[in-house]
Scaffold this motif. Structure first.
Motif, PDB file in Angstrom:
ATOM      1  N   ALA A 129       0.841  -1.203   0.000  1.00 52.90           N
ATOM      2  CA  ALA A 129       0.000   0.000   0.000  1.00 52.90           C
ATOM      3  C   ALA A 129       0.875   1.253   0.000  1.00 52.90           C
ATOM      4  O   ALA A 129       0.589   2.223  -0.701  1.00 52.90           O
ATOM      5  N   LEU A 130       1.948   1.221   0.777  1.00 55.65           N
ATOM      6  CA  LEU A 130       2.856   2.376   0.840  1.00 55.65           C
ATOM      7  C   LEU A 130       3.555   2.606  -0.503  1.00 55.65           C
ATOM      8  O   LEU A 130       3.694   3.746  -0.953  1.00 55.65           O
ATOM      9  N   TYR A 131       3.972   1.522  -1.154  1.00 54.79           N
ATOM     10  CA  TYR A 131       4.620   1.679  -2.463  1.00 54.79           C
ATOM     11  C   TYR A 131       3.623   2.202  -3.493  1.00 54.79           C
ATOM     12  O   TYR A 131       3.957   3.068  -4.306  1.00 54.79           O
ATOM     13  N   ALA A 132       2.408   1.667  -3.457  1.00 57.59           N
ATOM     14  CA  ALA A 132       1.389   2.131  -4.407  1.00 57.59           C
ATOM     15  C   ALA A 132       1.069   3.603  -4.150  1.00 57.59           C
ATOM     16  O   ALA A 132       0.870   4.380  -5.088  1.00 57.59           O
ATOM     17  N   LEU A 133       1.054   3.976  -2.882  1.00 54.07           N
ATOM     18  CA  LEU A 133       0.790   5.365  -2.525  1.00 54.07           C
ATOM     19  C   LEU A 133       1.948   6.254  -2.993  1.00 54.07           C
ATOM     20  O   LEU A 133       1.734   7.371  -3.479  1.00 54.07           O
ATOM     21  N   ALA A 134       3.174   5.754  -2.874  1.00 52.55           N
ATOM     22  CA  ALA A 134       4.346   6.502  -3.350  1.00 52.55           C
ATOM     23  C   ALA A 134       4.221   6.750  -4.851  1.00 52.55           C
ATOM     24  O   ALA A 134       4.493   7.853  -5.333  1.00 52.55           O
ATOM     25  N   ALA A 135       3.790   5.716  -5.588  1.00 57.68           N
ATOM     26  CA  ALA A 135       3.635   5.857  -7.043  1.00 57.68           C
ATOM     27  C   ALA A 135       2.553   6.879  -7.363  1.00 57.68           C
ATOM     28  O   ALA A 135       2.697   7.697  -8.276  1.00 57.68           O
ATOM     29  N   LEU A 136       1.470   6.834  -6.591  1.00 52.32           N
ATOM     30  CA  LEU A 136       0.378   7.793  -6.794  1.00 52.32           C
ATOM     31  C   LEU A 136       0.862   9.216  -6.527  1.00 52.32           C
ATOM     32  O   LEU A 136       0.582  10.149  -7.288  1.00 52.32           O
ATOM     33  N   VAL A 137       1.598   9.375  -5.429  1.00 53.68           N
ATOM     34  CA  VAL A 137       2.106  10.696  -5.050  1.00 53.68           C
ATOM     35  C   VAL A 137       3.124  11.204  -6.084  1.00 53.68           C
ATOM     36  O   VAL A 137       3.157  12.400  -6.397  1.00 53.68           O
ATOM     37  N   ASP A 138       3.933  10.295  -6.632  1.00 54.96           N
ATOM     38  CA  ASP A 138       4.873  10.707  -7.679  1.00 54.96           C
ATOM     39  C   ASP A 138       4.141  11.377  -8.840  1.00 54.96           C
ATOM     40  O   ASP A 138       4.620  12.334  -9.423  1.00 54.96           O
ATOM     41  N   HIS A 139       2.984  10.840  -9.168  1.00 57.24           N
ATOM     42  CA  HIS A 139       2.237  11.368 -10.309  1.00 57.24           C
ATOM     43  C   HIS A 139       1.289  12.490  -9.924  1.00 57.24           C
ATOM     44  O   HIS A 139       0.963  13.343 -10.741  1.00 57.24           O
ATOM     45  N   GLU A 140       0.819  12.469  -8.694  1.00 54.96           N
ATOM     46  CA  GLU A 140      -0.051  13.536  -8.191  1.00 54.96           C
ATOM     47  C   GLU A 140       0.448  13.950  -6.811  1.00 54.96           C
ATOM     48  O   GLU A 140      -0.098  13.522  -5.792  1.00 54.96           O
ATOM     49  N   PRO A 141       1.512  14.774  -6.783  1.00 52.96           N
ATOM     50  CA  PRO A 141       2.115  15.128  -5.479  1.00 52.96           C
ATOM     51  C   PRO A 141       1.125  15.732  -4.490  1.00 52.96           C
ATOM     52  O   PRO A 141       1.316  15.634  -3.280  1.00 52.96           O
ATOM     53  N   VAL A 142       0.060  16.332  -4.999  1.00 54.63           N
ATOM     54  CA  VAL A 142      -0.909  16.954  -4.095  1.00 54.63           C
ATOM     55  C   VAL A 142      -1.536  15.903  -3.166  1.00 54.63           C
ATOM     56  O   VAL A 142      -2.028  16.228  -2.078  1.00 54.63           O
ATOM     57  N   THR A 143      -1.483  14.638  -3.573  1.00 53.47           N
ATOM     58  CA  THR A 143      -1.989  13.561  -2.721  1.00 53.47           C
ATOM     59  C   THR A 143      -1.234  13.517  -1.390  1.00 53.47           C
ATOM     60  O   THR A 143      -1.822  13.207  -0.348  1.00 53.47           O
TER      61      THR A 143
END
Ligand SMILES: [Zn+2]
Length: 186
Positions: A129-143
């Protein structure tokens, strides 16, 4: 050097650091499998303010991991707003400016839980979950900001909100009940 798949932005890297803390005496043996699960799209994330629910599919098994992040410190949030100006997405320079000012924009994982039997807050599902969240944040830092927002739905911090006790876990059983109850109908 190749670009790392997780955490190639400063904001995403903060999430990777939670999965791979520098203070750890040895690497978490579940990390490679967690990265593989996240890379292969095995994690479905749902964020609701500072709470993140992840449905993690590994082989034929599905687990529900639940993460909760601390609210950003008011001083950091104020500096962030000033640095952002009228921009929406923070970038690496925004992150660097906050760190240079002695602030800590990195999300802090306040609690984690998982429906699996590992009974560990660092099970492969929480890590995935943390890695997936990191990937999401990489693409949408506002997350990275959304998961640290004070109060509900990204509202600014208020005194009443800060006085409240730390929110309790939504019991995993309740999540299951809600998810399976709603679509089933009468
Ligand atoms: Zn688990």
């Amino acid at each position: 050097m190749t670009t790392p798949r997780f955490g190639f932005t400063a904001w995403g890297f903060d999430l990777v650091r939670i999965a791979e803390p520098v203070t750890a005496s040895r690497p978490n043996t579940a990390a490679p499998r967690a990265r593989m699960i996240a890379r292969n799209g095995g994690v479905a994330l749902e964020t609701d303010g500072r709470q993140v629910t992840a449905r993690v599919h590994s082989g034929s098994l599905a687990s529900l991991a639940h993460l909760e992040f601390a609210a950003m410190a008011p001083a950091t949030a104020t500096a962030l707003r000033a640095t952002l100006g009228n921009r929406h997405e923070p970038d690496d320079a925004t992150h660097a400016a906050l760190v240079a000012a002695g602030l800590r924009p990195a999300p802090v994982l306040e609690a984690a839980d998982c429906s699996c039997r590992a009974r560990s807050t660092a099970c492969v599902h929480v890590l995935a979950a943390l890695y997936a969240l990191a990937a999401l944040v990489d693409h949408e830092p506002v997350t990275a900001l959304a998961i640290q927002s004070a109060g509900g739905s990204g509202a600014p911090a208020d005194e009443a909100g800060r006085a409240r006790p730390v929110p309790r876990w939504t019991p995993l059983a309740a999540l299951h009940a809600r998810d399976y109850y709603a679509p089933a109908g009468p």
